[in-house]
Structures are given as C-alpha cells and as structure tokens.
Design a protein around this motif. Structure first.
Motif, mmCIF file in Angstrom:
data_model
loop_
_atom_site.group_PDB
_atom_site.id
_atom_site.type_symbol
_atom_site.label_atom_id
_atom_site.label_comp_id
_atom_site.label_asym_id
_atom_site.label_seq_id
_atom_site.Cartn_x
_atom_site.Cartn_y
_atom_site.Cartn_z
ATOM 1 N N LEU A 1 0.824 -1.211 0.000
ATOM 2 C CA LEU A 1 0.000 0.000 0.000
ATOM 3 C C LEU A 1 0.857 1.258 0.000
ATOM 4 C CD1 LEU A 1 -2.775 -1.081 2.525
ATOM 5 C CD2 LEU A 1 -3.026 -0.747 0.050
ATOM 6 N N LEU A 2 1.909 1.269 0.808
ATOM 7 C CA LEU A 2 2.777 2.442 0.843
ATOM 8 C C LEU A 2 3.512 2.638 -0.475
ATOM 9 C CD1 LEU A 2 4.418 2.259 4.384
ATOM 10 C CD2 LEU A 2 2.771 3.956 3.570
ATOM 11 N N HIS A 3 4.074 1.546 -1.011
ATOM 12 C CA HIS A 3 4.895 1.699 -2.210
ATOM 13 C C HIS A 3 4.067 1.992 -3.462
ATOM 14 C CE1 HIS A 3 8.354 1.437 -4.776
ATOM 15 N NE2 HIS A 3 7.646 0.672 -5.590
ATOM 16 N N PHE A 4 3.005 1.262 -3.661
ATOM 17 C CA PHE A 4 2.265 1.394 -4.905
ATOM 18 C C PHE A 4 1.122 2.405 -4.848
ATOM 19 C CE2 PHE A 4 4.343 -2.733 -5.240
ATOM 20 C CZ PHE A 4 4.983 -2.561 -6.453
ATOM 21 N N ARG A 5 0.710 2.778 -3.640
ATOM 22 C CA ARG A 5 -0.383 3.753 -3.527
ATOM 23 C C ARG A 5 -0.026 4.933 -2.639
ATOM 24 N NH1 ARG A 5 -5.525 -0.321 -3.146
ATOM 25 N NH2 ARG A 5 -5.177 -1.275 -5.174
ATOM 26 N N GLY A 6 1.221 4.985 -2.207
ATOM 27 C CA GLY A 6 1.659 6.074 -1.339
ATOM 28 C C GLY A 6 1.613 7.417 -2.037
ATOM 29 N N ALA A 7 1.406 8.457 -1.242
ATOM 30 C CA ALA A 7 1.231 9.796 -1.793
ATOM 31 C C ALA A 7 2.554 10.491 -2.119
ATOM 32 C CB ALA A 7 0.429 10.648 -0.815
ATOM 33 N N ASP A 8 3.626 10.095 -1.455
ATOM 34 C CA ASP A 8 4.884 10.804 -1.673
ATOM 35 C C ASP A 8 6.057 9.823 -1.778
ATOM 36 O OD1 ASP A 8 5.297 9.963 0.955
ATOM 37 O OD2 ASP A 8 4.925 11.934 1.816
ATOM 38 N N ALA A 9 7.213 10.352 -2.136
ATOM 39 C CA ALA A 9 8.400 9.521 -2.343
ATOM 40 C C ALA A 9 8.825 8.807 -1.062
ATOM 41 C CB ALA A 9 9.547 10.368 -2.882
ATOM 42 N N ALA A 10 8.705 9.484 0.070
ATOM 43 C CA ALA A 10 9.105 8.865 1.340
ATOM 44 C C ALA A 10 8.238 7.642 1.645
ATOM 45 C CB ALA A 10 9.017 9.882 2.473
ATOM 46 N N SER A 11 6.949 7.734 1.382
ATOM 47 C CA SER A 11 6.052 6.592 1.603
ATOM 48 C C SER A 11 6.421 5.438 0.681
ATOM 49 C CB SER A 11 4.596 6.989 1.345
ATOM 50 O OG SER A 11 4.158 7.906 2.298
ATOM 51 N N LYS A 12 6.703 5.743 -0.563
ATOM 52 C CA LYS A 12 7.066 4.716 -1.546
ATOM 53 C C LYS A 12 8.379 4.022 -1.153
ATOM 54 C CE LYS A 12 4.558 6.934 -5.284
ATOM 55 N NZ LYS A 12 3.556 5.926 -5.538
ATOM 56 N N GLU A 13 9.346 4.807 -0.681
ATOM 57 C CA GLU A 13 10.611 4.224 -0.235
ATOM 58 C C GLU A 13 10.400 3.333 0.980
ATOM 59 O OE1 GLU A 13 13.334 7.466 0.350
ATOM 60 O OE2 GLU A 13 13.233 8.043 -1.768
ATOM 61 N N GLN A 14 9.638 3.811 1.948
ATOM 62 C CA GLN A 14 9.358 3.017 3.147
ATOM 63 C C GLN A 14 8.609 1.749 2.775
ATOM 64 O OE1 GLN A 14 10.557 3.948 6.221
ATOM 65 N NE2 GLN A 14 9.930 1.915 6.856
ATOM 66 N N GLY A 15 7.670 1.854 1.848
ATOM 67 C CA GLY A 15 6.930 0.688 1.389
ATOM 68 C C GLY A 15 7.837 -0.363 0.783
ATOM 69 N N ALA A 16 8.807 0.064 -0.013
ATOM 70 C CA ALA A 16 9.764 -0.876 -0.608
ATOM 71 C C ALA A 16 10.543 -1.614 0.475
ATOM 72 C CB ALA A 16 10.717 -0.140 -1.550
ATOM 73 N N LEU A 17 10.874 -0.918 1.549
ATOM 74 C CA LEU A 17 11.603 -1.565 2.651
ATOM 75 C C LEU A 17 10.730 -2.593 3.383
ATOM 76 C CD1 LEU A 17 13.564 1.512 4.018
ATOM 77 C CD2 LEU A 17 14.437 -0.355 2.585
ATOM 78 N N TYR A 18 9.453 -2.283 3.554
ATOM 79 C CA TYR A 18 8.539 -3.248 4.178
ATOM 80 C C TYR A 18 8.361 -4.477 3.283
ATOM 81 C CZ TYR A 18 7.016 -0.296 8.097
ATOM 82 O OH TYR A 18 6.954 0.433 9.253
ATOM 83 N N ILE A 19 8.225 -4.245 1.973
ATOM 84 C CA ILE A 19 8.117 -5.365 1.036
ATOM 85 C C ILE A 19 9.366 -6.223 1.105
ATOM 86 C CG2 ILE A 19 7.994 -6.005 -1.414
ATOM 87 C CD1 ILE A 19 6.283 -3.428 -1.808
ATOM 88 N N GLN A 20 10.522 -5.579 1.167
ATOM 89 C CA GLN A 20 11.793 -6.311 1.255
ATOM 90 C C GLN A 20 11.837 -7.157 2.533
ATOM 91 O OE1 GLN A 20 15.361 -3.869 1.530
ATOM 92 N NE2 GLN A 20 16.440 -5.362 0.253
ATOM 93 N N ALA A 21 11.371 -6.609 3.635
ATOM 94 C CA ALA A 21 11.363 -7.358 4.898
ATOM 95 C C ALA A 21 10.449 -8.572 4.808
ATOM 96 C CB ALA A 21 10.937 -6.447 6.049
ATOM 97 N N ALA A 22 9.281 -8.416 4.175
ATOM 98 C CA ALA A 22 8.369 -9.548 4.013
ATOM 99 C C ALA A 22 8.973 -10.598 3.085
ATOM 100 C CB ALA A 22 7.023 -9.070 3.473
ATOM 101 N N ALA A 23 9.655 -10.156 2.037
ATOM 102 C CA ALA A 23 10.303 -11.091 1.109
ATOM 103 C C ALA A 23 11.389 -11.887 1.815
ATOM 104 C CB ALA A 23 10.897 -10.330 -0.080
ATOM 105 N N GLU A 24 12.141 -11.232 2.671
ATOM 106 C CA GLU A 24 13.201 -11.914 3.430
ATOM 107 C C GLU A 24 12.624 -12.957 4.383
ATOM 108 O OE1 GLU A 24 15.305 -8.693 5.265
ATOM 109 O OE2 GLU A 24 16.329 -8.152 3.395
ATOM 110 N N ARG A 25 11.368 -12.779 4.774
ATOM 111 C CA ARG A 25 10.703 -13.735 5.657
ATOM 112 C C ARG A 25 9.941 -14.809 4.880
ATOM 113 N NH1 ARG A 25 11.205 -8.974 8.237
ATOM 114 N NH2 ARG A 25 11.562 -8.946 10.481
ATOM 115 N N GLY A 26 10.122 -14.819 3.550
ATOM 116 C CA GLY A 26 9.577 -15.904 2.744
ATOM 117 C C GLY A 26 8.216 -15.678 2.124
ATOM 118 N N ASP A 27 7.689 -14.467 2.153
ATOM 119 C CA ASP A 27 6.389 -14.191 1.564
ATOM 120 C C ASP A 27 6.506 -14.165 0.035
ATOM 121 O OD1 ASP A 27 3.539 -13.264 1.819
ATOM 122 O OD2 ASP A 27 4.388 -11.532 0.759
ATOM 123 N N ALA A 28 5.794 -15.074 -0.639
ATOM 124 C CA ALA A 28 5.920 -15.223 -2.094
ATOM 125 C C ALA A 28 5.491 -13.968 -2.847
ATOM 126 C CB ALA A 28 5.110 -16.424 -2.571
#
Length: 150
Positions: free
Chosen positions: A53-80
């Motif tokens: 939600l933050l990365h693909f629907r975020g209103a600003d660059a900071a939200s999109k960057e933070q969203g990418a980091l959350y996605i990365q954390a979920a990927a590292e935990r094995g989320d397909a």
C-alpha cells in the motif's frame, strides 16, 4: 512475531477489506496504523500488505521508499507475493532504496515461483524463453517452469 502483531494485522486486514474503509478517511487512517503496528511487530502479512500500500499507492516519495523496505522485509521472511514484488523492484530499480540488479531480480522471482506464485512462474518462463535478466535462452528450463503452471 508477537500476538499483538498478528492481532493488529488480522484486524487491519478485516477492516481494509470491508466497505467501511472506502468511505471514511478516519477509518482508513486507523487501518493503516494497525497495519504499521502489525508490521513493526513482525507480522509477515502486515509487512507485505502495508509495504504494498505504501509503495504502490503512497502519496509521496518517502512513503514509496518506506513501502519498498517493508516489502523487502516480508520477502526476506519468505512471503511469495513480496518476493515477486521485489523481483519487479530489482528489475526496474527504485533508487535510492532498490537499485536495478538483474541477479537479485532473478533470485526473487525464482524464490516466489518455487513457492507456486503463478505470476512469478510465468516470469520464469519468460526469462528463459527470451533470455532475460542475464540468463541464456533455455527452452528446457522454460518448459519445466511452464509445466508448473498446469
């Protein structure tokens, strides 16, 4: 992961999918806070959904960057789903957080595909059919991946 993280993620997801969340900014804001709490407490579902939600629907660059980091954390935990999304991010790049790296993109697509993520499997077929992401055209590997789509 804590019980509070799971509870927050479950509650946020239930509210997010309800028709009420679409009508009220207040409910939307509270739902996003619940997702954040769940993500901060280690819920993979919350990390994935909140990051998306933050990365693909975020209103600003900071939200999109933070969203990418959350996605990365979920990927590292094995989320397909997150592994597939990280493949996309590494394939196209999202500086300054994620840089364009073909090998990393391939690794994430493969990890998601091995878990049965259908779009990731199709991406693996395309990679070997077209010789993308630094891989040679390999009809046999493309067919092996395509067989998993069944």
């Amino acid at each position: 992961m804590s019980l509070l993280g799971n509870l927050a993620a479950w509650s946020a997801y239930a509210i997010f999918r309800s028709p009420f969340a679409r009508r009220s900014k207040w409910i939307h804001d509270k739902t996003m806070k619940l997702f954040r709490v769940g993500a901060q407490r280690g819920s993979v579902k919350a990390l994935s959904t909140y990051g998306f939600l933050l990365h693909f629907r975020g209103a600003d660059a900071a939200s999109k960057e933070q969203g990418a980091l959350y996605i990365q954390a979920a990927a590292e935990r094995g989320d397909a789903k997150s592994q597939y999304q990280m493949g996309k991010l590494y394939e196209s790049g999202y500086p300054p957080v994620i840089f364009k790296l073909a090998d990393k993109a391939y690794e994430h697509y493969k990890a998601a595909a091995e878990q049965g993520h259908p779009v990731a499997i199709q991406r693996m077929v395309d990679i070997y059919t077209k010789g993308e992401l630094g891989r040679e055209v390999d009809v046999e590997k493309a067919q092996q991946w395509e067989a998993r789509l069944g």
